[in-house]
Design an enzyme around this catalytic site. Structure first.
Site, PDB file in Angstrom:
ATOM      1  N   HIS A 147       0.794  -1.232   0.000  1.00 15.54           N
ATOM      2  CA  HIS A 147       0.000   0.000   0.000  1.00 15.54           C
ATOM      3  C   HIS A 147       0.828   1.284   0.000  1.00 15.54           C
ATOM      4  O   HIS A 147       0.270   2.391   0.076  1.00 15.54           O
ATOM      5  CB  HIS A 147      -0.917  -0.014   1.228  1.00 15.54           C
ATOM      6  CG  HIS A 147      -2.186   0.735   1.053  1.00 15.54           C
ATOM      7  ND1 HIS A 147      -2.581   1.739   1.908  1.00 15.54           N
ATOM      8  CD2 HIS A 147      -3.163   0.636   0.109  1.00 15.54           C
ATOM      9  CE1 HIS A 147      -3.752   2.217   1.513  1.00 15.54           C
ATOM     10  NE2 HIS A 147      -4.126   1.578   0.426  1.00 15.54           N
ATOM     11  N   LYS A 149       2.796   4.568  -1.114  1.00 17.73           N
ATOM     12  CA  LYS A 149       2.742   5.528  -2.224  1.00 17.73           C
ATOM     13  C   LYS A 149       3.938   6.433  -2.038  1.00 17.73           C
ATOM     14  O   LYS A 149       3.857   7.486  -1.406  1.00 17.73           O
ATOM     15  CB  LYS A 149       1.456   6.345  -2.227  1.00 17.73           C
ATOM     16  CG  LYS A 149       0.177   5.498  -2.277  1.00 17.73           C
ATOM     17  CD  LYS A 149      -0.459   5.406  -0.938  1.00 17.73           C
ATOM     18  CE  LYS A 149      -1.809   4.704  -1.053  1.00 17.73           C
ATOM     19  NZ  LYS A 149      -2.469   4.569   0.248  1.00 17.73           N
ATOM     20  N   ASP A 154      16.757  10.984  -6.150  1.00 20.63           N
ATOM     21  CA  ASP A 154      18.177  11.272  -5.907  1.00 20.63           C
ATOM     22  C   ASP A 154      18.604  10.923  -4.490  1.00 20.63           C
ATOM     23  O   ASP A 154      19.518  11.555  -3.921  1.00 20.63           O
ATOM     24  CB  ASP A 154      18.478  12.754  -6.188  1.00 20.63           C
ATOM     25  CG  ASP A 154      18.276  13.119  -7.653  1.00 20.63           C
ATOM     26  OD1 ASP A 154      18.290  12.208  -8.501  1.00 20.63           O
ATOM     27  OD2 ASP A 154      18.092  14.313  -7.936  1.00 20.63           O
TER      28      ASP A 154
END
Length: 205
Positions: A147, A149, A154
């Site tokens: 789940h 996100k 960098d």
């Protein structure tokens, strides 16, 4: 009166049985999820198998949805990338964000993506788009839902929050997204988690 009392007793027994059945179904469902997640093939690395406190550093940019600029904020951060972008996503159907990642790859940024297993069957997942454009994609099968996100840019900028990289998250849902820049220690923890999943996932077929 006796008939009324009898009817009330019967109804009470019926509803008690109904509620017990619902409770048992809920417990069975929760047990199924527990059993499913218990099959994870990897244990959290030692650095992140417990809560960690990180001192405040850098800046935090915040955006909300619907229509609060969340997608544009994500794209702006992607456009800042110079070397690497590491992605973890539950759902991925946002064409603008997918194109921004592709553009980053075209200018020499190394892009790698981990997706939840639902993307193997989602009709509109961007997984095939990434593979067709030579962006490596792995699928996380180890959990009921992968789940996260997250994007790590960098190894120093973190994108996180509730915001799925989808059109619905931008247009229909109440979501939030944070862009955390300049906190290397925090980024190190996110990198540790991302690398753990990358090493324990399978290439998208």
């Amino acid at each position: 009166m006796k008939k009324l009392v009898s009817a009330i007793v019967v109804l009470s027994i019926f509803f008690a049985g109904f509620l017990l059945g619902c409770s048992n179904k809920t417990i069975s469902h929760e047990n199924a999820l527990v059993n499913k997640t218990a099959s994870a093939q990897a244990v959290l690395p030692g650095e992140i198998d417990h809560p960690n406190i990180v001192n405040a550093a850098g800046t935090i940019e915040v955006a909300f949805s619907p229509n609060g600029g969340a997608t544009d904020t994500v794209i702006k951060a992607i456009n800042e990338a110079h070397s690497t972008i590491k992605v973890q996503a539950y759902l991925f159907t946002s064409t603008p964000i997918a194109k921004a990642l592709l553009n980053a790859q075209k200018r020499g940024v190394i892009v790698k993506i981990i997706l939840d297993k639902s993307n193997e069957t989602e009709k509109y997942s961007a997984a095939k788009f990434f593979i067709d454009n030579k962006i490596p994609v792995k699928i996380d099968h180890d959990f009921a839902i992968a789940h996260s996100k997250v994007m790590i840019i960098d190894d120093s900028t973190i994108i996180t929050g509730s915001f799925n990289f989808t059109k619905a998250a931008e247009k229909n849902n109440a979501e939030n997204v944070l862009i955390i820049r300049g906190n290397k220690k925090l980024a190190d923890y996110y990198n540790e988690n991302w690398q753990w999943r990358w090493e324990n996932t399978q290439s998208y077929q």
